[in-house]
Design a protein around this motif. Sequence first.
Motif, PDB file in Angstrom:
ATOM      1  N   VAL A  25       0.836  -1.201   0.000  1.00 20.34           N
ATOM      2  CA  VAL A  25       0.000   0.000   0.000  1.00 20.34           C
ATOM      3  C   VAL A  25       0.870   1.251   0.000  1.00 20.34           C
ATOM      4  CG1 VAL A  25      -1.689   1.339   1.330  1.00 20.34           C
ATOM      5  CG2 VAL A  25      -1.939  -1.144   1.112  1.00 20.34           C
ATOM      6  N   ALA A  26       1.885   1.277   0.868  1.00 20.44           N
ATOM      7  CA  ALA A  26       2.763   2.446   0.951  1.00 20.44           C
ATOM      8  C   ALA A  26       3.534   2.635  -0.348  1.00 20.44           C
ATOM      9  CB  ALA A  26       3.724   2.295   2.124  1.00 20.44           C
ATOM     10  N   ALA A  27       3.968   1.538  -0.967  1.00 18.39           N
ATOM     11  CA  ALA A  27       4.694   1.656  -2.237  1.00 18.39           C
ATOM     12  C   ALA A  27       3.802   2.236  -3.321  1.00 18.39           C
ATOM     13  CB  ALA A  27       5.230   0.292  -2.651  1.00 18.39           C
ATOM     14  N   ARG A  28       2.564   1.773  -3.400  1.00 19.96           N
ATOM     15  CA  ARG A  28       1.636   2.317  -4.407  1.00 19.96           C
ATOM     16  C   ARG A  28       1.382   3.802  -4.154  1.00 19.96           C
ATOM     17  NH1 ARG A  28      -1.159  -2.650  -3.275  1.00 19.96           N
ATOM     18  NH2 ARG A  28      -0.836  -4.152  -4.977  1.00 19.96           N
ATOM     19  N   THR A  29       1.223   4.161  -2.880  1.00 19.21           N
ATOM     20  CA  THR A  29       0.975   5.564  -2.537  1.00 19.21           C
ATOM     21  C   THR A  29       2.137   6.447  -2.984  1.00 19.21           C
ATOM     22  OG1 THR A  29      -0.342   4.899  -0.624  1.00 19.21           O
ATOM     23  CG2 THR A  29       0.520   7.139  -0.614  1.00 19.21           C
ATOM     24  N   ALA A 210      -4.120   2.003  11.933  1.00 22.70           N
ATOM     25  CA  ALA A 210      -3.606   3.304  11.481  1.00 22.70           C
ATOM     26  C   ALA A 210      -2.167   3.512  11.948  1.00 22.70           C
ATOM     27  CB  ALA A 210      -4.510   4.423  11.989  1.00 22.70           C
ATOM     28  N   ASP A 211      -1.882   3.170  13.194  1.00 23.40           N
ATOM     29  CA  ASP A 211      -0.521   3.344  13.708  1.00 23.40           C
ATOM     30  C   ASP A 211       0.445   2.373  13.035  1.00 23.40           C
ATOM     31  OD1 ASP A 211       1.394   4.513  15.637  1.00 23.40           O
ATOM     32  OD2 ASP A 211       1.407   2.498  16.501  1.00 23.40           O
ATOM     33  N   LEU A 212       0.022   1.136  12.828  1.00 21.54           N
ATOM     34  CA  LEU A 212       0.875   0.156  12.154  1.00 21.54           C
ATOM     35  C   LEU A 212       1.204   0.606  10.734  1.00 21.54           C
ATOM     36  CD1 LEU A 212      -0.848  -3.147  13.355  1.00 21.54           C
ATOM     37  CD2 LEU A 212       1.385  -2.278  14.081  1.00 21.54           C
ATOM     38  N   GLU A 213       0.213   1.113  10.018  1.00 23.93           N
ATOM     39  CA  GLU A 213       0.435   1.581   8.645  1.00 23.93           C
ATOM     40  C   GLU A 213       1.371   2.786   8.627  1.00 23.93           C
ATOM     41  OE1 GLU A 213      -3.415   2.295   7.021  1.00 23.93           O
ATOM     42  OE2 GLU A 213      -4.015   0.172   7.142  1.00 23.93           O
ATOM     43  N   ARG A 214       1.216   3.688   9.585  1.00 27.87           N
ATOM     44  CA  ARG A 214       2.083   4.873   9.638  1.00 27.87           C
ATOM     45  C   ARG A 214       3.532   4.468   9.872  1.00 27.87           C
ATOM     46  NH1 ARG A 214       4.644   7.213  13.452  1.00 27.87           N
ATOM     47  NH2 ARG A 214       3.610   5.970  15.082  1.00 27.87           N
ATOM     48  N   LEU A 219       9.085   3.417   7.798  1.00 31.93           N
ATOM     49  CA  LEU A 219      10.183   2.491   7.569  1.00 31.93           C
ATOM     50  C   LEU A 219      10.492   2.382   6.079  1.00 31.93           C
ATOM     51  CD1 LEU A 219      10.752  -0.917   9.306  1.00 31.93           C
ATOM     52  CD2 LEU A 219      10.854  -0.762   6.823  1.00 31.93           C
ATOM     53  N   LEU A 220       9.459   2.283   5.255  1.00 35.38           N
ATOM     54  CA  LEU A 220       9.698   2.197   3.811  1.00 35.38           C
ATOM     55  C   LEU A 220      10.373   3.448   3.300  1.00 35.38           C
ATOM     56  CD1 LEU A 220       9.338   0.683   1.134  1.00 35.38           C
ATOM     57  CD2 LEU A 220       7.125   1.846   0.887  1.00 35.38           C
ATOM     58  N   ASP A 221       9.965   4.613   3.764  1.00 34.50           N
ATOM     59  CA  ASP A 221      10.623   5.852   3.323  1.00 34.50           C
ATOM     60  C   ASP A 221      12.099   5.852   3.711  1.00 34.50           C
ATOM     61  OD1 ASP A 221       8.392   6.995   2.116  1.00 34.50           O
ATOM     62  OD2 ASP A 221       7.758   8.045   3.938  1.00 34.50           O
ATOM     63  N   GLY A 222      12.406   5.375   4.922  1.00 33.96           N
ATOM     64  CA  GLY A 222      13.801   5.313   5.338  1.00 33.96           C
ATOM     65  C   GLY A 222      14.609   4.347   4.487  1.00 33.96           C
TER      66      GLY A 222
END
Length: 226
Positions: A25-29, A210-214, A219-222
Amino acid sequence: MTTALFLAHEDDRSRGRAEAGSLAVAARTRGFEVVVAHPSDDLPRPETVDFVTVLGSAHAADDDTLPWLAPERAYIAETLAAGTPILGVCFGGQVLSRVLGGVVDRSPHPEIGFVSVDSSCDFIDSGPWMQWHFDHFTVPPGATLVADNAANAQAFVSGRNLGLQFHPEITAGSFAAWRLGWTPESEVEVARDFDIDVDALARRITSDAADLERRCARLLDGFLAL
């Protein structure tokens, strides 16, 4: 569009896609096209993707009888040689460690459920992360330990690559996909041996979504900034 390749280890490809969880999800975003594949599939050349995530597995990362493990290790080595970053998650972190010269073996302290991690890395939060492993990795030569706890090394950085022992990607959907592969007896064993109520754990994953996704997205951004 740039491409993020996720290697999942389920024969059921739909379960593999579900297990990519909030990392996908984070990668697609962030504008990536997410491709989820099995190691036995016809994989893209590593230089044609922007990063590779190697997900977890119910199998052992040192079980060389698995017919797809040797090709996967070769693909990871090829990816490293191409300079394409790798994010290894649990089993994936263990395989990454092996390819880089580390060792995977049975852990004297298996970890199940949310377990606290101590981090020296600014993009990995200290505190509880989802765990589900009976094996562990050593930090490979030349890599830097960036998170651990009393039981195990929990994360290492090697160049642009990040190996994790925990599961930042956990969502209600990915946990449900895990459970599809379990028997009622295995859930009873987890409750008995680790004092884990699996239904209560599923409810916690949902309530903390919500907290887990954040935290996963941070982590992915880092990782992408390495």
